[in-house]
Motif scaffolding. Structure first.
Motif, PDB file in Angstrom:
ATOM      1  N   LEU A   1       0.832  -1.201   0.000  1.00 38.57           N
ATOM      2  CA  LEU A   1       0.000   0.000   0.000  1.00 38.57           C
ATOM      3  C   LEU A   1       0.868   1.253   0.000  1.00 38.57           C
ATOM      4  O   LEU A   1       0.602   2.204  -0.730  1.00 38.57           O
ATOM      5  N   GLY A   2       1.920   1.260   0.801  1.00 39.45           N
ATOM      6  CA  GLY A   2       2.833   2.404   0.827  1.00 39.45           C
ATOM      7  C   GLY A   2       3.489   2.642  -0.523  1.00 39.45           C
ATOM      8  O   GLY A   2       3.653   3.785  -0.956  1.00 39.45           O
TER       9      GLY A   2
ATOM     10  N   ARG B   1       0.870   4.134  -2.918  1.00 43.36           N
ATOM     11  CA  ARG B   1       0.646   5.552  -2.596  1.00 43.36           C
ATOM     12  C   ARG B   1       1.847   6.405  -3.013  1.00 43.36           C
ATOM     13  O   ARG B   1       1.694   7.531  -3.462  1.00 43.36           O
TER      14      ARG B   1
ATOM     15  N   ARG C   1       1.943   9.786  -5.181  1.00 43.28           N
ATOM     16  CA  ARG C   1       2.392  11.021  -4.542  1.00 43.28           C
ATOM     17  C   ARG C   1       3.715  11.540  -5.105  1.00 43.28           C
ATOM     18  O   ARG C   1       3.868  12.729  -5.366  1.00 43.28           O
TER      19      ARG C   1
ATOM     20  N   GLU D   1     -10.829   4.297  -2.680  1.00 46.70           N
ATOM     21  CA  GLU D   1      -9.976   4.649  -1.541  1.00 46.70           C
ATOM     22  C   GLU D   1      -8.530   4.278  -1.820  1.00 46.70           C
ATOM     23  O   GLU D   1      -8.248   3.259  -2.444  1.00 46.70           O
TER      24      GLU D   1
ATOM     25  N   ASN E   1      -6.134   4.737   0.897  1.00 44.34           N
ATOM     26  CA  ASN E   1      -5.513   4.547   2.195  1.00 44.34           C
ATOM     27  C   ASN E   1      -6.511   3.908   3.151  1.00 44.34           C
ATOM     28  O   ASN E   1      -7.699   3.833   2.867  1.00 44.34           O
TER      29      ASN E   1
ATOM     30  N   ARG F   1      -6.587  12.832   3.463  1.00 48.68           N
ATOM     31  CA  ARG F   1      -6.807  11.516   2.857  1.00 48.68           C
ATOM     32  C   ARG F   1      -6.106  11.428   1.499  1.00 48.68           C
ATOM     33  O   ARG F   1      -6.447  10.588   0.686  1.00 48.68           O
TER      34      ARG F   1
ATOM     35  N   PRO G   1      -3.183  10.512  -1.171  1.00 43.75           N
ATOM     36  CA  PRO G   1      -2.298   9.331  -1.231  1.00 43.75           C
ATOM     37  C   PRO G   1      -0.916   9.621  -0.808  1.00 43.75           C
ATOM     38  O   PRO G   1      -0.220  10.217  -0.452  1.00 43.75           O
TER      39      PRO G   1
END
Length: 117
Positions: free
Chosen positions: A54-55, A58, A62, A94, A96, A115, A117
């Motif tokens: 997930l990181g 994101r 980002r 979504e 996160n 919220r 990313p």
């Protein structure tokens, strides 16, 4: 392969000689974007089940200026299809995880409030 890392006693159904073919070297994809794709793809394999995915997704949005629809599975709102079969439902948008109530209820909690990313 390093045979010292193999267990000394193998189950009876294992072959008596184990042959591990060497991995082929990665080929340079040529463009910066393709190199990023390759790096994050390899990172996904090496860090499977370690909680980094997930990181990384994101981070692609980002810091590498990708769209969430291009990075996350299903593109945010696309049908949930595997191997051409619609599994029913759609992916959400979504990017996160929500803050659990136990943390959000804590007056000492000072987590991130956006919220993005």
């Amino acid at each position: 392969a390093n045979t010292a890392l193999l267990p000394s006693v193998l189950p009876s159904y294992f072959p008596t000689t184990l042959v591990f073919p060497p991995l082929t070297p990665l080929v340079d994809p040529g463009t910066p974007s393709a190199r990023e794709d390759l790096m994050f793809r390899e990172r996904a394999f090496w860090l499977y089940l370690s909680g980094h995915r997930l990181g990384d997704l994101r981070r692609l949005v980002r810091q590498y200026s990708r769209t969430a629809a291009a990075v996350f599975p299903g593109g945010g709102g696309a049908a949930y299809i595997i191997n051409g079969n619609n599994k029913g439902g759609v992916f959400g948008s979504e990017v996160n995880l929500p803050i659990p109530f136990d943390e959000n209820n804590n007056p000492q909690f000072t987590g991130c409030i956006d919220r993005n990313p």
